[in-house]
Write an enzyme that holds these catalytic residues in place. Structure first.
Site, PDB file in Angstrom:
ATOM      1  N   HIS A 106      -2.715  28.943  68.119  1.00 28.74           N
ATOM      2  CA  HIS A 106      -3.302  29.980  67.274  1.00 28.74           C
ATOM      3  C   HIS A 106      -2.260  30.935  66.713  1.00 28.74           C
ATOM      4  CE1 HIS A 106      -7.730  29.550  67.278  1.00 28.74           C
ATOM      5  NE2 HIS A 106      -7.446  28.745  68.288  1.00 28.74           N
ATOM      6  N   HIS A 153       1.755  25.376  76.069  1.00 29.61           N
ATOM      7  CA  HIS A 153       0.369  25.633  75.692  1.00 29.61           C
ATOM      8  C   HIS A 153      -0.503  24.385  75.777  1.00 29.61           C
ATOM      9  CE1 HIS A 153      -2.910  27.837  73.934  1.00 29.61           C
ATOM     10  NE2 HIS A 153      -3.081  26.879  73.036  1.00 29.61           N
TER      11      HIS A 153
END
Length: 456
Positions: free
Chosen positions: A188, A239
């Site tokens: 993101h 991530h």
């Protein structure tokens, strides 16, 4: 709990005075050393002023935390510049960016970073703009200190209403303690995701005429975020997780020269990558790249574990890989690791993957193999902020503490959401935008960016 460097620096807070205070029903951690509930914030000293000497202090960071906490319930978002003027924003982001851009793609937290038998490492998953839960987590785990390291595994912004505050607060901690706080990049932290899931609009609302400038500065800072970490030579964090390698085919003319490097191999020739390849990847490309060594950042940020053996394209997401338990074992064994901690999947994503565990307590142990484990960690409770209802999820968040001597045995700390959250409008149309990144319109993203669609 170990002593906090902010214990003396933070201004005293009065007893709780109103049931409307958002800490009034804050839940304590499920850990045995959980702290009492925090009292509500007092009126802070605002606007925040950049230190005359140019160096941040623990007291300055404490003031910033208090100011953000207070403003989130006392001021409309458009008044945010009265709390943090754009000139102060510029100095904070520039200072942090200079630090981040100098760090390697994979930061190593070991004895060279002063990690020793007196230290602890706290690993944090997705937080998605949920400021009050981040503040609770920091207070519950203990603030960063000489003997307490933090590794944040990305996804600081989007969906939640306070992505800007969360990101800036963590940048402040990074500037204050650059060798104790490590901020990794999530998927993101990209131009595409922030344009769809609210962060861009949030910045424009909060900074008005200066919004485009502030947003560009944030994107530039995202480019500097490292992709992965290795803790004590035992634990790999990223991530999404694992990534592909390149395939080198020797030329017929020479076994050493003119070797052909295939960066985008066919599906049946996918192999796991190495840390040498990771070190050479170009992380400054914000949106998923489709060719060359830039495939590696896309893999690290978007890939997911699977219970099916092998390494294959992540068709559901349209980018990255799916990797089975055999891949986890191969990666751990090859690099003498014991543990992989990744994030990237909240309760909405796991709700669509019955083969893997849910995110009810903020983490799952997805792979248990001979050499160790792979864990998914998610630190945003009651997620997503605007879509969660009484019938949906009500998940806890979690963080992990790694302790000496080997730092390879995770201690899980689950916690519930701080409620009630301050009233605020969403920055994206959550009713029309899909719940999970699993079905992002990456074809549209590629068209908009001028890139070609992925070949795998």
């Amino acid at each position: 709990m170990l002593p906090s460097p902010l214990a003396a620096a933070a201004p005293p807070l009065p007893p709780q005075s109103s049931d409307e205070d958002f800490f009034s029903t804050a839940s304590t951690s499920t850990s045995s050393d959980s702290k009492p509930r925090s009292p509500p914030p007092t009126l802070p000293q605002i606007p925040i002023v950049w230190p005359e000497a140019g160096a941040l202090t623990a007291s300055w960071v404490a003031d910033l935390m208090q100011a953000f906490e207070w403003a989130s319930k006392a001021l409309p978002p458009s008044e945010f510049p009265s709390v943090l003027p754009v000139a102060v924003f510029d100095k904070l982001v520039l200072t942090a960016s200079k630090i981040l851009h100098k760090e390697p793609n994979c930061v190593r937290i070991d004895e060279n970073s002063e990690l020793n038998s007196d230290c602890r490492v706290v690993v944090v998953g997705d937080v998605h703009g949920q400021l009050h839960d981040v503040l609770f987590l920091l207070r519950d785990a203990g603030f960063p200190a000489d003997d307490r390291f933090f590794v944040f595994n990305g996804d600081y912004v989007d969906r939640g209403a306070w992505g800007l505050e969360v990101f800036l607060l963590l940048l402040a901690w990074k500037v204050l303690m650059p060798h104790r706080v490590f901020l990794l990049r999530g998927n993101h932290e990209s131009k595409y995701c922030t344009s769809v899931y609210g962060f861009e609009k949030e910045v424009l609302v909060k900074y008005g005429d200066n919004g485009k400038h502030v947003y560009r500065k944030c994107l530039g800072c995202f480019e500097g975020l490292p992709l992965a970490s290795i803790i004590a030579g035992q634990v790999y964090t990223a991530h999404g997780g694992l990534f592909r390698g390149t395939i080198i085919t020797p030329s017929k003319r020479s076994k050493k020269k003119n070797r052909k490097v295939v960066h985008n191999p066919k599906v049946d020739s996918l192999i796991l990558g190495s840390f040498e390849e990771l070190a050479k990847a170009r992380r400054s490309v914000l949106d998923p790249p489709w060719e060359g060594q830039n495939l590696i950042p896309g893999d690290i940020l978007w890939s997911d574990p699977s219970m099916t053996p092998g390494l294959s394209p992540n068709i559901e997401r349209g980018i990255g890989l799916l990797y089975g338990p055999d891949c986890t074992e191969e990666f751990l064994k090859k690099f003498n690791l014991k543990l992989i901690i990744r994030s990237h999947e909240g309760p909405d994503a796991r709700d669509k993957r019955p083969d893997l565990g849910g995110m009810n307590v903020g983490y799952t142990i997805d792979h248990i193999v001979e050499s160790g484990k792979l864990i998914t960690l998610f630190s945003a409770p009651d997620y997503p902020q605007f879509q969660a209802t009484e019938e949906r999820y009500k998940n806890k968040g979690a963080y992990i503490v790694l302790e000496p001597p080997n730092f390879d045995t995770p201690m899980f700390h689950s916690f519930e959401a701080v409620t009630p959250r301050p009233k605020v409008n969403p920055y994206y149309d959550f009713e029309d935008v899909i719940d999970s990144d699993e079905e992002l319109d990456l074809v549209s993203m590629v068209t908009d960016s001028g890139l070609q669609q992925p070949a795998v």
